[in-house]
Motif scaffolding. Structure first.
Motif, PDB file in Angstrom:
ATOM      1  N   VAL A   1       0.726  33.439  31.785  1.00  0.00           N
ATOM      2  CA  VAL A   1       0.596  32.140  32.454  1.00  0.00           C
ATOM      3  C   VAL A   1      -0.444  31.266  31.752  1.00  0.00           C
ATOM      4  CG1 VAL A   1      -1.079  32.846  34.241  1.00  0.00           C
ATOM      5  CG2 VAL A   1       0.475  30.974  34.695  1.00  0.00           C
ATOM      6  N   MET A   2      -1.478  31.896  31.186  1.00  0.00           N
ATOM      7  CA  MET A   2      -2.477  31.118  30.437  1.00  0.00           C
ATOM      8  C   MET A   2      -1.857  30.479  29.202  1.00  0.00           C
ATOM      9  SD  MET A   2      -5.646  33.775  30.774  1.00  0.00           S
ATOM     10  CE  MET A   2      -6.577  33.191  29.364  1.00  0.00           C
ATOM     11  N   VAL A   3      -1.077  31.247  28.458  1.00  0.00           N
ATOM     12  CA  VAL A   3      -0.410  30.715  27.256  1.00  0.00           C
ATOM     13  C   VAL A   3       0.551  29.607  27.664  1.00  0.00           C
ATOM     14  CG1 VAL A   3       1.127  31.276  25.331  1.00  0.00           C
ATOM     15  CG2 VAL A   3      -0.618  32.904  26.019  1.00  0.00           C
ATOM     16  N   LEU A   4       1.265  29.842  28.747  1.00  0.00           N
ATOM     17  CA  LEU A   4       2.235  28.864  29.241  1.00  0.00           C
ATOM     18  C   LEU A   4       1.549  27.531  29.532  1.00  0.00           C
ATOM     19  CD1 LEU A   4       5.272  28.741  30.096  1.00  0.00           C
ATOM     20  CD2 LEU A   4       4.512  29.196  32.418  1.00  0.00           C
ATOM     21  N   VAL A   5       0.390  27.597  30.182  1.00  0.00           N
ATOM     22  CA  VAL A   5      -0.309  26.368  30.577  1.00  0.00           C
ATOM     23  C   VAL A   5      -0.993  25.714  29.370  1.00  0.00           C
ATOM     24  CG1 VAL A   5      -2.233  25.442  31.925  1.00  0.00           C
ATOM     25  CG2 VAL A   5      -0.613  27.028  32.983  1.00  0.00           C
ATOM     26  N   THR A   6      -1.882  26.459  28.694  1.00  0.00           N
ATOM     27  CA  THR A   6      -2.687  25.823  27.633  1.00  0.00           C
ATOM     28  C   THR A   6      -1.898  25.580  26.352  1.00  0.00           C
ATOM     29  OG1 THR A   6      -3.485  27.876  26.602  1.00  0.00           O
ATOM     30  CG2 THR A   6      -4.738  27.053  28.483  1.00  0.00           C
ATOM     31  N   GLY A   7      -0.913  26.433  26.080  1.00  0.00           N
ATOM     32  CA  GLY A   7      -0.220  26.325  24.799  1.00  0.00           C
ATOM     33  C   GLY A   7       1.086  25.554  24.860  1.00  0.00           C
ATOM     34  N   LEU A   8       1.711  25.476  26.051  1.00  0.00           N
ATOM     35  CA  LEU A   8       3.036  24.856  26.132  1.00  0.00           C
ATOM     36  C   LEU A   8       3.108  23.704  27.142  1.00  0.00           C
ATOM     37  CD1 LEU A   8       5.127  28.149  25.888  1.00  0.00           C
ATOM     38  CD2 LEU A   8       4.867  26.420  24.103  1.00  0.00           C
ATOM     39  N   LEU A   9       2.815  23.966  28.404  1.00  0.00           N
ATOM     40  CA  LEU A   9       3.050  22.946  29.439  1.00  0.00           C
ATOM     41  C   LEU A   9       2.153  21.719  29.250  1.00  0.00           C
ATOM     42  CD1 LEU A   9       3.594  25.148  32.644  1.00  0.00           C
ATOM     43  CD2 LEU A   9       5.294  24.159  31.101  1.00  0.00           C
ATOM     44  N   ILE A  10       0.864  21.938  28.963  1.00  0.00           N
ATOM     45  CA  ILE A  10      -0.053  20.796  28.778  1.00  0.00           C
ATOM     46  C   ILE A  10       0.235  20.062  27.466  1.00  0.00           C
ATOM     47  CG2 ILE A  10      -2.502  20.149  28.456  1.00  0.00           C
ATOM     48  CD1 ILE A  10      -2.641  21.089  31.190  1.00  0.00           C
ATOM     49  N   PRO A  11       0.301  20.782  26.321  1.00  0.00           N
ATOM     50  CA  PRO A  11       0.583  20.066  25.067  1.00  0.00           C
ATOM     51  C   PRO A  11       1.925  19.330  25.089  1.00  0.00           C
ATOM     52  CG  PRO A  11      -0.216  22.265  24.585  1.00  0.00           C
ATOM     53  CD  PRO A  11       0.022  22.205  26.060  1.00  0.00           C
ATOM     54  N   LEU A  12       2.933  19.872  25.768  1.00  0.00           N
ATOM     55  CA  LEU A  12       4.251  19.230  25.809  1.00  0.00           C
ATOM     56  C   LEU A  12       4.309  18.150  26.891  1.00  0.00           C
ATOM     57  CD1 LEU A  12       6.562  22.343  25.317  1.00  0.00           C
ATOM     58  CD2 LEU A  12       6.171  20.514  23.670  1.00  0.00           C
TER      59      LEU A  12
END
Lengths: 257, 129, 133
Positions: free
Chosen positions: C40-51
């Motif tokens: 979930v951390m990768v999902l948030v910081t690496g994908l959902l926020i940058p996208l």
């Protein structure tokens, strides 16, 4: 028997399966070499029976260990297509029509053909004190047996099913990489005694567990539990012993002995 | 005289390529390389955060780079693989008995997945607050 | 206690206790955290926020700096960033052995755990700095 049945049987007999054995004859070979055999295929034939067919009809010099033919003596362990199996518990029907390659159990030195040197494994089994060490051993026979409830037995029953076949050592890359590792079967057997309510030898055995070569050489590959023909689950035994060893470590910090 | 001459087979360094079970084990262990890199990205983020707003925003926009997106997608898949392997081995580390019978491994694994789902949803809600 | 004479030779053997429980404990804690939270951390910081799927305001400088400047926020960030490293570097240390790199195991150990320690201290210092600003 009806004519039809005889024909059906004949059709099955006509099928052949190729078996390749890694041969090693210490008195004449520098290193092992593969030798191929073709034998009649029966769906109900075990690998061990195939070996017996080869020894009886094709080449009497092929060496392999066996005894009970029913997965309880633990003698006929070997690599079948590079996977540790009991010869009596693996069947040709699971490989036919592909070729079956047989090799002596991995991680053990080859004595001859499919026979391995198990001395190191036996030494490790002996080392873990595989017998009940009672709290007081002067209990007289007339005082009766050491009693145990089914719940107390359940705690170690699974780990007591080992038949010492060595498949788990063959499946363990950590034992392969470093032979000083106590190894899966010996540690499972150790857990079996430490978890027995009648035993009071835990402190002695934990010294073995706590070493680098004890449970701490294990990286939880988990293949030992997959290949075990008796469902002993040595990986679980080692994992539980790691927890025990960690507790022992904490106690040791406050109460050095 | 004894003709004994036990033959020792060498274990090559590519042993983990010879059996799919070992290969999966190595992927499991290899996941740590990617998770290490991800932790370093976060540590760098903390460093940029300490330097002020401009530095932190530069870190945030660097995360928008296509290479970063692809990398994080890869880390996500590998992290999920770690999660699956971790949960599948969890029953082996549990020593619980109910009425003298060992707790069913499937229950332990299911419990982990339920917790995982709750934790994930909880984190997504918290970040949106 | 009365022991069979055959075991006397074994009793003389010196058993050396391993320090692995310390690292195994950190490995287990880090692995547990990684299993439950890293996806979930990768999902948030690496994908959902940058996208831009989650608005970047949710991870803005003010919000995060405010969080990091509280003692509990700092503690959470330290654990989330540093603890996985004690898990991963433990695995990397053992994988080196798996790959047959047997030379200098002591140094490998110092470098692996030293790396996890160094990054932990680095993050800890930064957080302490923000906390006391």
């Amino acid at each position: 028997m009806s004519t039809q049945a005889t024909h059906a049987q004949q059709a099955v007999v006509d099928k052949v399966i190729e078996i390749e054995i890694l041969r090693y004859r210490p008195e004449q070979d520098e290193k092992p070499f593969p030798q191929g055999f073709e034998i009649p295929y029966h769906p109900d034939m075990s690998i061990l029976e195939a070996l017996q067919y080869i020894k009886d009809h094709l080449d009497s010099s092929v060496s392999f260990r066996w005894s009970c033919r029913m997965a309880i003596c633990g003698s006929c362990g070997l690599m079948v297509n590079n996977i540790p199996k009991l010869g009596c518990k693996a069947f040709l029907r699971d490989y036919y029509p592909q070729k079956v390659t047989l090799e002596a159990l991995a991680n053990f030195p080859i004595e001859r053909d499919l026979v391995v040197v198990m001395d190191d494994f036996i030494k490790k089994l002996e080392e873990i004190k595989p017998y009940i060490i009672p709290e007081r051993d002067e209990k007289c026979l007339s005082e009766g047996t050491y009693q145990q409830t089914p719940e107390q037995m359940e705690k170690y029953a699974k780990f007591s099913m080992c038949i010492n076949c060595g498949l788990c050592y063959s499946a363990c890359p950590q034992y392969g990489l470093d032979k000083s590792f106590t190894g899966p079967a010996a540690l499972a057997l150790l857990a079996r005694y430490n978890r027995d309510s009648r035993d009071a030898g835990s402190a002695e055995r934990m010294k073995i567990v706590n070493q680098e070569q004890g449970v701490w050489s294990c990286t939880f590959v988990g293949y030992c539990s997959v290949v075990c023909p008796k469902g002993v689950d040595p990986a679980a035994a080692i994992q539980l012993l790691k927890v025990e060893s960690s507790k022992d470590y904490l106690i040791g910090m406050f109460k050095p002995d | 005289m004894s003709k004994r001459k036990p033959y020792r087979r060498e274990m090559n360094n590519d042993w983990w390529l010879k059996n799919i079970f070992y290969s999966k084990y190595m992927i499991r262990e290899g996941s740590s390389i990617f998770i290490t890199l991800y932790s370093l990205i976060l540590a760098w983020g903390v460093f940029r955060l300490s330097q002020g707003e401009e530095a932190f925003n530069a870190w945030l926009s660097a995360l928008q780079h296509p290479v970063s997106i692809v990398f994080h997608l890869l880390v996500l898949l590998i992290a999920l693989y770690h999660t699956i392997t971790w949960f599948s081995l969890a029953p082996k580390a549990v020593d619980l008995y109910i009425k003298g019978k060992p707790l069913d491994g499937k229950l332990i694994v299911a419990g982990h997945y339920i917790t995982f789902t709750i934790v994930t949803i909880f984190c997504l809600i918290v970040i949106m607050l | 206690m009365n022991v069979q004479p055959t075991t006397n030779a074994l009793q003389e053997k010196k058993y050396i206790r391993s320090n692995e429980p310390v690292f195994w404990g950190l490995f287990g804690a880090g692995g547990m955290l990684t299993a439950f939270l890293t996806p979930v951390m990768v999902l948030v910081t690496g994908l959902l926020i940058p996208l831009g799927i989650i608005d970047a305001d949710h991870l803005s400088y003010d919000k995060l700096h405010g969080f990091a400047s509280s003692w509990y926020g700092a503690a959470i960030i330290l654990v989330l960033v540093a603890l996985p490293l004690w898990h991963t570097l433990h695995r990397i240390f053992h994988s080196l052995h798996d790959l047959g790199i047997k030379r200098g195991r002591d140094w490998q150990q110092v470098i692996c755990y030293g790396f996890a320690f160094a990054v932990s201290v680095f993050v800890f210092t930064l957080l302490l700095q923000m906390l006391t600003q």
